[in-house]
Write a protein that holds these residues in place. Structure first.
Motif, mmCIF file in Angstrom:
data_model
loop_
_atom_site.group_PDB
_atom_site.id
_atom_site.type_symbol
_atom_site.label_atom_id
_atom_site.label_comp_id
_atom_site.label_asym_id
_atom_site.label_seq_id
_atom_site.Cartn_x
_atom_site.Cartn_y
_atom_site.Cartn_z
ATOM 1 N N ASN A 1 2.227 2.225 -3.391
ATOM 2 C CA ASN A 1 1.165 2.471 -4.336
ATOM 3 C C ASN A 1 1.337 3.973 -3.689
ATOM 4 N N LYS B 1 8.956 6.564 -11.219
ATOM 5 C CA LYS B 1 8.362 5.635 -10.612
ATOM 6 C C LYS B 1 9.494 5.323 -9.449
ATOM 7 N N ASP C 1 0.954 -1.427 -0.285
ATOM 8 C CA ASP C 1 0.464 0.176 0.265
ATOM 9 C C ASP C 1 1.453 1.439 0.178
ATOM 10 N N VAL D 1 1.321 -4.694 -5.547
ATOM 11 C CA VAL D 1 1.856 -3.538 -5.720
ATOM 12 C C VAL D 1 1.427 -3.226 -7.468
ATOM 13 N N ASP D 2 1.406 -2.002 -8.348
ATOM 14 C CA ASP D 2 0.512 -0.977 -8.899
ATOM 15 C C ASP D 2 2.184 -0.727 -9.918
#
Length: 214
Positions: free
Chosen positions: A83, A95, A80, A121-122
């Motif tokens: 992200n 990123k 979390d 994770v995204d």
């Protein structure tokens, strides 16, 4: 002291702008950097501005602090947080990267924490950096992981091992890491199948390969 690595040791006492001018003068670029978690969490805008000035596409951590990876719930919370940090990084053009060490690759309560982290994770805002030595020492197969997470892996620390070695335990502390240092050798001189690993990495979209020998 100032916790932002870029303005302390990170750019050798220079501002990011001064350091960028030096890089440009010598035809060098800095696509990625490691920074401590506290700076990313507490000063995302300062990190973002420095990353932007230096032209970095990836900025993140080389190690999850030990107190933040004791349980599976800890790993969920880290996902979390990755992200969340990635969302704050996006406007600055980079990123958040996570460089794996040797922990999290062995089962914990029936799950592999590292895979749980990757699943959560995204990849639009978080990128993975595979360290070949620590991945292997943790008992994982680099080719298999690259194939399992093609959207995540964008960077790699290229290393080699004299002979296949595993951590004495879960790979979670520095004493276990240091015990394996004698197994490190120059890339190409060891037992890791670098042609297969690098070939797979290129195929899944890894962009940056850093040859490293601790």
């Amino acid at each position: 002291g100032d916790r932002l690595g870029f303005t302390a040791s990170g750019t050798f006492g220079r501002t990011p702008q001064e350091f960028r001018a030096l890089l440009d003068k010598h035809g060098l670029t800095t696509p990625a950097a490691h920074i401590e978690l506290a700076s990313l969490v507490e000063r995302p805008d300062a990190v973002g501005e420095a990353a932007q000035a230096l032209g970095m596409r990836y900025v993140g951590i080389s190690n999850i602090p030990a107190e933040r990876r004791k349980t599976l719930d800890d790993y969920k919370r880290m996902a979390d947080l990755f992200n969340e940090m990635g969302g704050k990084a996006k406007p600055y053009g980079f990123k958040v990267l996570y460089h794996n060490h040797g922990y999290g690759l062995a089962p914990m309560d029936g799950q592999i924490p590292f895979r749980m982290l990757m699943d959560a994770v995204d990849p639009n805002v978080v990128a993975a950096e595979m360290d070949l030595f620590w991945t292997t020492a943790g008992g994982a197969d680099p080719v298999e992981l690259l194939t399992a997470y093609p959207d995540h892996y964008r960077l790699m620390h290229v290393k080699d091992m004299r002979e296949k070695a595993r951590f004495s335990g879960d790979g979670g502390d520095a004493s276990q890491w240091m015990a394996l240092f004698p197994q490190m050798t120059t890339a190409g001189n060891g037992v890791l199948d670098l042609p297969a690993i690098l070939g797979t990495a290129k195929r899944v979209g890894v962009e940056h390969f850093f040859v490293e020998q601790d």
